[in-house]
Design a protein around this motif. Structure first.
Motif, PDB file in Angstrom:
ATOM      1  N   LEU A   8       0.560  52.790  84.569  1.00  0.00           N
ATOM      2  CA  LEU A   8       0.174  52.780  83.001  1.00  0.00           C
ATOM      3  C   LEU A   8       0.352  51.632  82.078  1.00  0.00           C
ATOM      4  CD1 LEU A   8       0.553  56.701  82.904  1.00  0.00           C
ATOM      5  CD2 LEU A   8      -1.541  55.620  83.075  1.00  0.00           C
ATOM      6  N   PHE A   9       1.868  51.160  82.425  1.00  0.00           N
ATOM      7  CA  PHE A   9       2.328  50.156  81.416  1.00  0.00           C
ATOM      8  C   PHE A   9       2.160  48.711  82.108  1.00  0.00           C
ATOM      9  CE2 PHE A   9       4.358  54.230  80.215  1.00  0.00           C
ATOM     10  CZ  PHE A   9       3.878  54.258  79.107  1.00  0.00           C
ATOM     11  N   LEU A  10       1.479  48.634  82.878  1.00  0.00           N
ATOM     12  CA  LEU A  10       1.379  47.107  83.525  1.00  0.00           C
ATOM     13  C   LEU A  10       1.034  46.182  82.541  1.00  0.00           C
ATOM     14  CD1 LEU A  10       1.457  45.788  86.321  1.00  0.00           C
ATOM     15  CD2 LEU A  10      -1.000  46.303  86.574  1.00  0.00           C
ATOM     16  N   TRP A  11       0.129  46.581  81.856  1.00  0.00           N
ATOM     17  CA  TRP A  11      -0.367  45.697  80.698  1.00  0.00           C
ATOM     18  C   TRP A  11       0.464  45.155  79.763  1.00  0.00           C
ATOM     19  CZ3 TRP A  11      -0.786  47.317  75.649  1.00  0.00           C
ATOM     20  CH2 TRP A  11      -0.891  48.602  75.437  1.00  0.00           C
ATOM     21  N   MET A  12       1.581  45.956  79.712  1.00  0.00           N
ATOM     22  CA  MET A  12       2.703  45.819  78.526  1.00  0.00           C
ATOM     23  C   MET A  12       3.765  44.846  79.362  1.00  0.00           C
ATOM     24  SD  MET A  12       2.360  47.313  75.928  1.00  0.00           S
ATOM     25  CE  MET A  12       3.946  47.710  75.099  1.00  0.00           C
ATOM     26  N   GLN A  13       3.929  44.874  80.609  1.00  0.00           N
ATOM     27  CA  GLN A  13       4.872  43.851  81.200  1.00  0.00           C
ATOM     28  C   GLN A  13       5.125  42.519  80.601  1.00  0.00           C
ATOM     29  OE1 GLN A  13       7.125  44.830  83.577  1.00  0.00           O
ATOM     30  NE2 GLN A  13       6.041  47.045  83.406  1.00  0.00           N
ATOM     31  N   PRO A  14       4.222  41.795  80.271  1.00  0.00           N
ATOM     32  CA  PRO A  14       4.423  40.508  79.594  1.00  0.00           C
ATOM     33  C   PRO A  14       5.163  40.687  78.439  1.00  0.00           C
ATOM     34  CG  PRO A  14       2.277  40.570  80.316  1.00  0.00           C
ATOM     35  CD  PRO A  14       2.722  41.747  80.630  1.00  0.00           C
ATOM     36  N   LEU A  15       4.963  41.696  77.471  1.00  0.00           N
ATOM     37  CA  LEU A  15       5.684  41.931  76.409  1.00  0.00           C
ATOM     38  C   LEU A  15       7.043  42.576  76.689  1.00  0.00           C
ATOM     39  CD1 LEU A  15       5.733  42.249  73.206  1.00  0.00           C
ATOM     40  CD2 LEU A  15       4.731  44.642  73.480  1.00  0.00           C
ATOM     41  N   PHE A  16       7.285  43.384  77.740  1.00  0.00           N
ATOM     42  CA  PHE A  16       8.391  43.696  78.151  1.00  0.00           C
ATOM     43  C   PHE A  16       9.611  42.602  78.436  1.00  0.00           C
ATOM     44  CE2 PHE A  16       6.753  48.096  79.037  1.00  0.00           C
ATOM     45  CZ  PHE A  16       6.973  48.519  77.726  1.00  0.00           C
ATOM     46  N   ARG A  17       8.987  41.577  79.269  1.00  0.00           N
ATOM     47  CA  ARG A  17       9.752  40.493  79.754  1.00  0.00           C
ATOM     48  C   ARG A  17      10.049  39.519  78.490  1.00  0.00           C
ATOM     49  NH1 ARG A  17       5.215  39.390  83.178  1.00  0.00           N
ATOM     50  NH2 ARG A  17       5.225  40.799  84.686  1.00  0.00           N
ATOM     51  N   SER A  20      12.942  41.227  76.768  1.00  0.00           N
ATOM     52  CA  SER A  20      14.211  41.205  77.543  1.00  0.00           C
ATOM     53  C   SER A  20      14.699  39.496  77.432  1.00  0.00           C
ATOM     54  CB  SER A  20      13.913  41.458  78.785  1.00  0.00           C
ATOM     55  OG  SER A  20      15.083  41.323  79.750  1.00  0.00           O
ATOM     56  N   LEU A  21      13.808  38.872  77.577  1.00  0.00           N
ATOM     57  CA  LEU A  21      14.314  37.292  77.504  1.00  0.00           C
ATOM     58  C   LEU A  21      14.934  37.162  76.099  1.00  0.00           C
ATOM     59  CD1 LEU A  21      14.223  34.517  78.923  1.00  0.00           C
ATOM     60  CD2 LEU A  21      12.150  34.094  77.706  1.00  0.00           C
ATOM     61  N   GLN A  25      18.782  35.930  75.373  1.00  0.00           N
ATOM     62  CA  GLN A  25      18.950  34.553  74.828  1.00  0.00           C
ATOM     63  C   GLN A  25      19.372  34.378  73.547  1.00  0.00           C
ATOM     64  OE1 GLN A  25      15.446  31.959  75.975  1.00  0.00           O
ATOM     65  NE2 GLN A  25      16.045  31.909  78.012  1.00  0.00           N
ATOM     66  N   TYR A  26      18.547  35.197  72.751  1.00  0.00           N
ATOM     67  CA  TYR A  26      18.731  34.947  71.255  1.00  0.00           C
ATOM     68  C   TYR A  26      19.570  36.176  70.748  1.00  0.00           C
ATOM     69  CZ  TYR A  26      15.540  30.968  71.968  1.00  0.00           C
ATOM     70  OH  TYR A  26      15.101  29.972  72.849  1.00  0.00           O
ATOM     71  N   SER A  27      19.772  37.166  71.338  1.00  0.00           N
ATOM     72  CA  SER A  27      20.291  38.291  70.714  1.00  0.00           C
ATOM     73  C   SER A  27      19.485  39.128  69.662  1.00  0.00           C
ATOM     74  CB  SER A  27      21.855  38.370  70.177  1.00  0.00           C
ATOM     75  OG  SER A  27      22.526  37.890  71.250  1.00  0.00           O
ATOM     76  N   ARG A  28      18.228  39.180  69.877  1.00  0.00           N
ATOM     77  CA  ARG A  28      17.100  39.655  68.655  1.00  0.00           C
ATOM     78  C   ARG A  28      16.152  40.345  69.410  1.00  0.00           C
ATOM     79  NH1 ARG A  28      12.317  36.991  67.570  1.00  0.00           N
ATOM     80  NH2 ARG A  28      12.173  34.872  68.633  1.00  0.00           N
ATOM     81  N   GLY A  29      15.038  41.227  68.653  1.00  0.00           N
ATOM     82  CA  GLY A  29      14.299  41.840  69.413  1.00  0.00           C
ATOM     83  C   GLY A  29      13.145  41.012  69.190  1.00  0.00           C
ATOM     84  N   VAL A  30      11.908  41.581  69.718  1.00  0.00           N
ATOM     85  CA  VAL A  30      10.482  41.254  69.515  1.00  0.00           C
ATOM     86  C   VAL A  30      10.028  41.322  68.018  1.00  0.00           C
ATOM     87  CG1 VAL A  30       8.166  41.622  70.035  1.00  0.00           C
ATOM     88  CG2 VAL A  30      10.207  41.910  71.713  1.00  0.00           C
TER      89      VAL A  30
END
Length: 138
Positions: A8-17, A20-21, A25-30
């Motif tokens: 169900l959430f496969l299309w959201m994986q790039p955003l989740f990655r 997380s990155l 790396q920057y201690s901030r969210g999306v």
């Protein structure tokens, strides 16, 4: 449940990655800059312009001899503007839903025909072409 969530959430994986990155790396969210830009037709200014134009250009039906009250006229203008903005998407969604419903109702009927065919195969001695090749039609 885990497999279902993954599908169900496969299309959201790039955003989740990406989130997380950024967190590591920057201690901030999306933020807004990290997201895919909206299509031009979905931007608020485009929708607002379409809505305002349709609202201003509403002409009440001339067949209505009685003078409409201000509230009724306002509701009619609002309905006209909303339909003008959403009509194409509603028609597209309606067509997709129609075919989806047709397929959902057709599947049990097809399954029933397949089961009837397999029940009749051992007893089938007839030479009628339709009955002989009925399995291929299914």
């Amino acid at each position: 449940s885990n497999i279902l969530n993954g599908l169900l959430f496969l299309w959201m994986q790039p955003l989740f990655r990406r989130a997380s990155l950024l967190k590591k790396q920057y201690s901030r969210g999306v933020e807004q800059d990290d997201l895919v830009p909206l299509a031009r037709m979905d931007e608020a200014t485009s929708v607002q312009n379409m809505f305002e134009e349709a609202y201003k250009n509403y002409a009440p039906p001339s067949s209505n001899k009685k003078k409409q009250t201000e509230g009724k006229l306002s509701n009619d203008k609002l309905n006209h503007a909303l339909i003008a903005v959403c009509k194409q998407r509603l028609i597209t969604a309606g067509i997709i839903k129609f075919f989806n419903t047709c397929f959902q109702f057709t599947f049990p009927l097809l399954l029933n025909e397949i089961l009837i065919y397999f029940e009749e195969v051992p007893q089938q001695q007839e030479t009628d072409d339709f009955k002989k090749y009925r399995g291929y039609w299914l």
